[in-house]
Enzyme design. Structure first.
Site, PDB file in Angstrom:
ATOM      1  N   GLY A  13       2.704 -11.432   4.377  1.00 52.67           N
ATOM      2  CA  GLY A  13       3.662 -10.319   4.359  1.00 52.67           C
ATOM      3  C   GLY A  13       4.805 -10.602   5.307  1.00 52.67           C
ATOM      4  O   GLY A  13       5.346  -9.701   5.941  1.00 52.67           O
ATOM      5  N   GLY A  15       7.858 -11.619   4.801  1.00 45.17           N
ATOM      6  CA  GLY A  15       9.225 -11.557   4.269  1.00 45.17           C
ATOM      7  C   GLY A  15      10.113 -10.541   4.950  1.00 45.17           C
ATOM      8  O   GLY A  15      11.342 -10.619   4.852  1.00 45.17           O
ATOM      9  N   ARG A  16       9.529  -9.569   5.621  1.00 48.15           N
ATOM     10  CA  ARG A  16      10.351  -8.538   6.285  1.00 48.15           C
ATOM     11  C   ARG A  16       9.501  -7.816   7.352  1.00 48.15           C
ATOM     12  O   ARG A  16       8.307  -8.113   7.510  1.00 48.15           O
ATOM     13  CB  ARG A  16      10.868  -7.545   5.251  1.00 48.15           C
ATOM     14  CG  ARG A  16       9.772  -6.684   4.655  1.00 48.15           C
ATOM     15  CD  ARG A  16      10.315  -5.682   3.649  1.00 48.15           C
ATOM     16  NE  ARG A  16       9.312  -4.673   3.388  1.00 48.15           N
ATOM     17  CZ  ARG A  16       9.132  -4.083   2.220  1.00 48.15           C
ATOM     18  NH1 ARG A  16       9.888  -4.398   1.205  1.00 48.15           N
ATOM     19  NH2 ARG A  16       8.208  -3.163   2.070  1.00 48.15           N
ATOM     20  N   ASP A  63       0.451 -14.119  -3.381  1.00 49.80           N
ATOM     21  CA  ASP A  63      -0.201 -12.811  -3.419  1.00 49.80           C
ATOM     22  C   ASP A  63      -1.550 -12.955  -2.716  1.00 49.80           C
ATOM     23  O   ASP A  63      -2.434 -13.669  -3.197  1.00 49.80           O
ATOM     24  CB  ASP A  63      -0.393 -12.388  -4.884  1.00 49.80           C
ATOM     25  CG  ASP A  63      -1.062 -11.035  -5.021  1.00 49.80           C
ATOM     26  OD1 ASP A  63      -1.550 -10.500  -4.000  1.00 49.80           O
ATOM     27  OD2 ASP A  63      -1.100 -10.525  -6.157  1.00 49.80           O
ATOM     28  N   VAL A  64      -1.707 -12.262  -1.583  1.00 45.16           N
ATOM     29  CA  VAL A  64      -2.927 -12.448  -0.782  1.00 45.16           C
ATOM     30  C   VAL A  64      -4.186 -11.913  -1.467  1.00 45.16           C
ATOM     31  O   VAL A  64      -5.294 -12.181  -1.011  1.00 45.16           O
ATOM     32  CB  VAL A  64      -2.792 -11.826   0.632  1.00 45.16           C
ATOM     33  CG1 VAL A  64      -1.680 -12.496   1.420  1.00 45.16           C
ATOM     34  CG2 VAL A  64      -2.611 -10.318   0.589  1.00 45.16           C
ATOM     35  N   SER A 142      -4.067  -0.277  12.421  1.00 46.29           N
ATOM     36  CA  SER A 142      -3.076   0.788  12.589  1.00 46.29           C
ATOM     37  C   SER A 142      -3.722   1.953  13.337  1.00 46.29           C
ATOM     38  O   SER A 142      -4.950   2.134  13.279  1.00 46.29           O
ATOM     39  CB  SER A 142      -2.633   1.270  11.204  1.00 46.29           C
ATOM     40  OG  SER A 142      -1.960   2.509  11.296  1.00 46.29           O
ATOM     41  N   TYR A 154      -5.564   3.994   3.120  1.00 45.06           N
ATOM     42  CA  TYR A 154      -4.967   3.161   4.174  1.00 45.06           C
ATOM     43  C   TYR A 154      -5.780   3.244   5.469  1.00 45.06           C
ATOM     44  O   TYR A 154      -6.076   2.237   6.103  1.00 45.06           O
ATOM     45  CB  TYR A 154      -3.532   3.637   4.394  1.00 45.06           C
ATOM     46  CG  TYR A 154      -2.712   2.836   5.375  1.00 45.06           C
ATOM     47  CD1 TYR A 154      -2.173   1.601   5.020  1.00 45.06           C
ATOM     48  CD2 TYR A 154      -2.440   3.326   6.654  1.00 45.06           C
ATOM     49  CE1 TYR A 154      -1.384   0.881   5.917  1.00 45.06           C
ATOM     50  CE2 TYR A 154      -1.660   2.618   7.543  1.00 45.06           C
ATOM     51  CZ  TYR A 154      -1.134   1.389   7.171  1.00 45.06           C
ATOM     52  OH  TYR A 154      -0.356   0.682   8.067  1.00 45.06           O
ATOM     53  N   THR A 156      -8.892   4.059   5.817  1.00 47.16           N
ATOM     54  CA  THR A 156     -10.189   3.401   5.622  1.00 47.16           C
ATOM     55  C   THR A 156     -10.034   1.879   5.714  1.00 47.16           C
ATOM     56  O   THR A 156     -10.834   1.203   6.376  1.00 47.16           O
ATOM     57  CB  THR A 156     -10.767   3.789   4.241  1.00 47.16           C
ATOM     58  OG1 THR A 156     -10.848   5.208   4.168  1.00 47.16           O
ATOM     59  CG2 THR A 156     -12.133   3.190   4.007  1.00 47.16           C
ATOM     60  N   ALA A 157      -9.003   1.353   5.075  1.00 51.89           N
ATOM     61  CA  ALA A 157      -8.783  -0.103   5.109  1.00 51.89           C
ATOM     62  C   ALA A 157      -8.484  -0.567   6.537  1.00 51.89           C
ATOM     63  O   ALA A 157      -9.002  -1.598   6.987  1.00 51.89           O
ATOM     64  CB  ALA A 157      -7.626  -0.478   4.182  1.00 51.89           C
ATOM     65  N   LYS A 158      -7.664   0.206   7.264  1.00 49.70           N
ATOM     66  CA  LYS A 158      -7.282  -0.209   8.614  1.00 49.70           C
ATOM     67  C   LYS A 158      -8.461  -0.102   9.583  1.00 49.70           C
ATOM     68  O   LYS A 158      -8.565  -0.876  10.539  1.00 49.70           O
ATOM     69  CB  LYS A 158      -6.086   0.619   9.100  1.00 49.70           C
ATOM     70  CG  LYS A 158      -4.782   0.291   8.364  1.00 49.70           C
ATOM     71  CD  LYS A 158      -4.486  -1.198   8.353  1.00 49.70           C
ATOM     72  CE  LYS A 158      -3.030  -1.539   8.110  1.00 49.70           C
ATOM     73  NZ  LYS A 158      -2.816  -3.002   7.948  1.00 49.70           N
TER      74      LYS A 158
HETATM   75  P1  NAP Z   1       6.580  -3.689   5.243  1.00 49.28           P
HETATM   76  O1  NAP Z   1       7.954  -3.686   5.803  1.00 49.28           O
HETATM   77  O2  NAP Z   1       6.295  -2.871   4.039  1.00 49.28           O
HETATM   78  O3  NAP Z   1       6.163  -5.215   4.983  1.00 49.28           O
HETATM   79  C1  NAP Z   1       4.951  -5.535   4.374  1.00 49.28           C
HETATM   80  C2  NAP Z   1       5.121  -6.848   3.644  1.00 49.28           C
HETATM   81  O4  NAP Z   1       3.858  -7.180   3.029  1.00 49.28           O
HETATM   82  C3  NAP Z   1       6.164  -6.766   2.523  1.00 49.28           C
HETATM   83  O5  NAP Z   1       7.074  -7.834   2.640  1.00 49.28           O
HETATM   84  C4  NAP Z   1       5.310  -6.864   1.276  1.00 49.28           C
HETATM   85  O6  NAP Z   1       5.942  -7.547   0.196  1.00 49.28           O
HETATM   86  C5  NAP Z   1       4.141  -7.711   1.767  1.00 49.28           C
HETATM   87  N1  NAP Z   1       3.028  -7.628   0.835  1.00 49.28           N
HETATM   88  C6  NAP Z   1       2.529  -6.513   0.230  1.00 49.28           C
HETATM   89  N2  NAP Z   1       1.528  -6.834  -0.606  1.00 49.28           N
HETATM   90  C7  NAP Z   1       1.387  -8.181  -0.517  1.00 49.28           C
HETATM   91  C8  NAP Z   1       0.535  -9.114  -1.156  1.00 49.28           C
HETATM   92  N3  NAP Z   1      -0.388  -8.725  -2.050  1.00 49.28           N
HETATM   93  N4  NAP Z   1       0.654 -10.423  -0.845  1.00 49.28           N
HETATM   94  C9  NAP Z   1       1.598 -10.833   0.027  1.00 49.28           C
HETATM   95  N5  NAP Z   1       2.435 -10.006   0.663  1.00 49.28           N
HETATM   96  C10 NAP Z   1       2.345  -8.691   0.390  1.00 49.28           C
HETATM   97  O7  NAP Z   1       5.511  -3.233   6.336  1.00 49.28           O
HETATM   98  P2  NAP Z   1       5.498  -3.352   7.940  1.00 49.28           P
HETATM   99  O8  NAP Z   1       5.810  -2.021   8.467  1.00 49.28           O
HETATM  100  O9  NAP Z   1       6.220  -4.544   8.396  1.00 49.28           O
HETATM  101  O10 NAP Z   1       3.927  -3.547   8.148  1.00 49.28           O
HETATM  102  C11 NAP Z   1       3.297  -4.795   8.387  1.00 49.28           C
HETATM  103  C12 NAP Z   1       1.814  -4.559   8.669  1.00 49.28           C
HETATM  104  O11 NAP Z   1       1.674  -3.704   9.798  1.00 49.28           O
HETATM  105  C13 NAP Z   1       1.087  -3.870   7.520  1.00 49.28           C
HETATM  106  O12 NAP Z   1      -0.233  -4.362   7.424  1.00 49.28           O
HETATM  107  C14 NAP Z   1       1.060  -2.416   7.952  1.00 49.28           C
HETATM  108  O13 NAP Z   1       0.011  -1.721   7.348  1.00 49.28           O
HETATM  109  C15 NAP Z   1       0.896  -2.577   9.456  1.00 49.28           C
HETATM  110  N6  NAP Z   1       1.331  -1.412  10.227  1.00 49.28           N
HETATM  111  C16 NAP Z   1       2.635  -0.963  10.139  1.00 49.28           C
HETATM  112  C17 NAP Z   1       3.018   0.150  10.899  1.00 49.28           C
HETATM  113  C18 NAP Z   1       4.425   0.701  10.886  1.00 49.28           C
HETATM  114  O14 NAP Z   1       4.634   1.786  11.474  1.00 49.28           O
HETATM  115  N7  NAP Z   1       5.385   0.058  10.265  1.00 49.28           N
HETATM  116  C19 NAP Z   1       2.071   0.794  11.705  1.00 49.28           C
HETATM  117  C20 NAP Z   1       0.781   0.312  11.762  1.00 49.28           C
HETATM  118  C21 NAP Z   1       0.427  -0.789  11.018  1.00 49.28           C
HETATM  119  P3  NAP Z   1       6.794  -6.759  -0.914  1.00 49.28           P
HETATM  120  O15 NAP Z   1       7.993  -6.267  -0.257  1.00 49.28           O
HETATM  121  O16 NAP Z   1       7.121  -7.771  -1.936  1.00 49.28           O
HETATM  122  O17 NAP Z   1       5.890  -5.675  -1.408  1.00 49.28           O
END
Ligand code: NAP
Length: 255
Positions: A13, A15-16, A63-64, A142, A154, A156-158
Site C-alpha cells: 500500500g 502508493g500514497r 494485490d496483497v 489502528s 475494520y 476486528t481486522a486491526k
Molecule cells: P490510504 O491513503 O487509503 O492508502 C492505502 C493504500 O493501500 C492505497 O494506496 C491502496 O491502494 C492500498 N491498497 C488497498 N488495497 C490493496 C491491496 N489489496 N493490495 C495492495 N495495496 C492495496 O490509507 P492510509 O491512511 O495511508 O493508511 C495506511 C494504513 O494505515 C492502513 O492499513 C490503514 O488501515 C492504517 N491506518 C490509517 C489511519 C489513518 O488515520 N489514516 C489510522 C490508523 C491506521 P488503492 O488506492 O489503489 O486502493
C-alpha cells in the site's frame, strides 16, 4: 544507486499516504525500497523518491490478497535486490457500515486486505529473511482495534493484526526477525479525507473536530508513523519484539 545500508524494504500500500511516507523515510535512511500497490501510479511515486534520495526505489503493482501474485512479486524482488530485509504490512481499505448494512463482501474485503494480505506478505518475506537470520516486520493496526462505531470489519481486522504480530514475533524471533505493530490514531491521509466526505463534513472541519479530542492538540501526519516504523526497523530496536506501539497523540482510549 544501490542501498547504502545493504537492506531492502518492501512497503505494501506504498502508493500514497502512510505507506508512501514510510517508503520515503527508509529511502532517506539509505535502504533500497520497493513500494507495492494496486494503483499503477505507484511506479511514478517511487521514481520521485528515488530522485529525491538517490537510492533505488521501485514501485510495483501487486494485490496483497492474491497469493500467487504476492509469491511471484517477492521472488522477483529477492532476485533483483538480493534480499527482503524489511516488510511493512500497510495496505488497507475501509468499508464502514453498521452491522445491519454491512455486506458479506464488505466484511471479506476488509479481512482480505488487512489480515490475509499481511499473512501472505509475511509468509513470502520470511522465506528470504530466515536463511539470512535477519528481518524486520512492522504491521499497521489502528486505535479502531479498541472499538469504533460503524467499523466492525475494520476494528476486528486491526485487532487481529495485534494477535498476528505477537504470535509471528514468537514464531520468528529465534531467526533474529523482529515483528512489531504500530497502531495509529487519526492520520491526515486520503483514507481519513474520504471518511469525512462520506459523513458530509469538510476534511478540514473533520480534522479540527478530531484534533480537539487528541491530547497533543493536533491530528497526525504520515511522517509521524514513518518515523516510528523507521525506529522499529532499525537495529537500535533489535530487543523490541511483539510490541504494539500506539502513535495517536495521547494515551490510547476508545474514541
Ligand atoms: P490510504 O491513503 O487509503 O492508502 C492505502 C493504500 O493501500 C492505497 O494506496 C491502496 O491502494 C492500498 N491498497 C488497498 N488495497 C490493496 C491491496 N489489496 N493490495 C495492495 N495495496 C492495496 O490509507 P492510509 O491512511 O495511508 O493508511 C495506511 C494504513 O494505515 C492502513 O492499513 C490503514 O488501515 C492504517 N491506518 C490509517 C489511519 C489513518 O488515520 N489514516 C489510522 C490508523 C491506521 P488503492 O488506492 O489503489 O486502493
Amino acid at each position: 544507486m544501490d542501498a547504502k545500508t545493504g537492506r531492502t524494504a518492501v512497503v505494501t500500500g506504498g502508493g500514497r499516504g502512510i505507506g508512501l511516507a514510510i517508503g520515503r523515510r527508509f529511502a532517506q535512511n539509505g535502504d533500497a525500497v520497493v513500494l507495492l500497490d494496486l494503483d499503477p501510479g505507484v511506479a511514478e511515486a517511487a521514481e520521485k523518491i528515488a530522485e529525491e534520495t538517490g537510492v533505488t526505489v521501485k514501485g510495483l503493482t501487486c494485490d496483497v490478497t492474491d497469493g500467487a501474485q504476492v509469491k511471484e512479486t517477492f521472488a522477483a524482488i529477492a532476485d533483483e535486490f538480493g534480499s527482503v530485509d524489511i516488510l511493512i504490512n500497510n495496505a488497507g481499505v475501509l468499508r464502514d457500515n453498521l452491522i445491519h448494512k454491512m455486506s458479506e463482501d464488505d466484511w471479506d474485503t476488509v479481512m482480505g486486505v488487512h489480515l490475509k494480505g499481511a499473512y501472505l506478505c509475511a509468509k513470502a518475506a520470511q522465506t528470504y529473511m530466515v536463511p539470512k537470520r535477519y528481518g524486520k516486520i512492522v504491521n499497521l493496526s489502528s486505535t479502531s482495534s479498541l472499538g469504533n462505531r460503524g467499523q466492525l470489519n475494520y476494528s476486528t481486522a486491526k485487532a487481529g493484526l495485534q494477535g498476528f504480530t505477537r504470535t509471528l514475533a514468537l514464531d520468528l524471533g529465534k531467526f533474529s526477525i523482529n515483528v512489531n505493530c504500530i497502531a495509529p490514531g487519526f492520520i491526515d491521509t486520503e483514507m481519513t479525507r474520504s471518511t469525512a466526505e462520506r459523513q458530509g463534513i469538510s476534511p478540514d472541519d473533520y480534522k479540527k473536530m478530531k484534533a480537539e479530542k487528541i491530547a497533543i492538540g493536533r491530528v497526525g501526519v504520515p511522517e509521524d508513523v514513518a518515523n516510528v516504523a523507521n525506529f522499529l526497523a532499525s537495529d537500535e530496536a533489535s530487543f523490541v519484539n511483539g510490541q504494539i506501539i500506539y502513535v495517536s497523540g495521547g494515551p490510547e482510549t476508545r474514541r
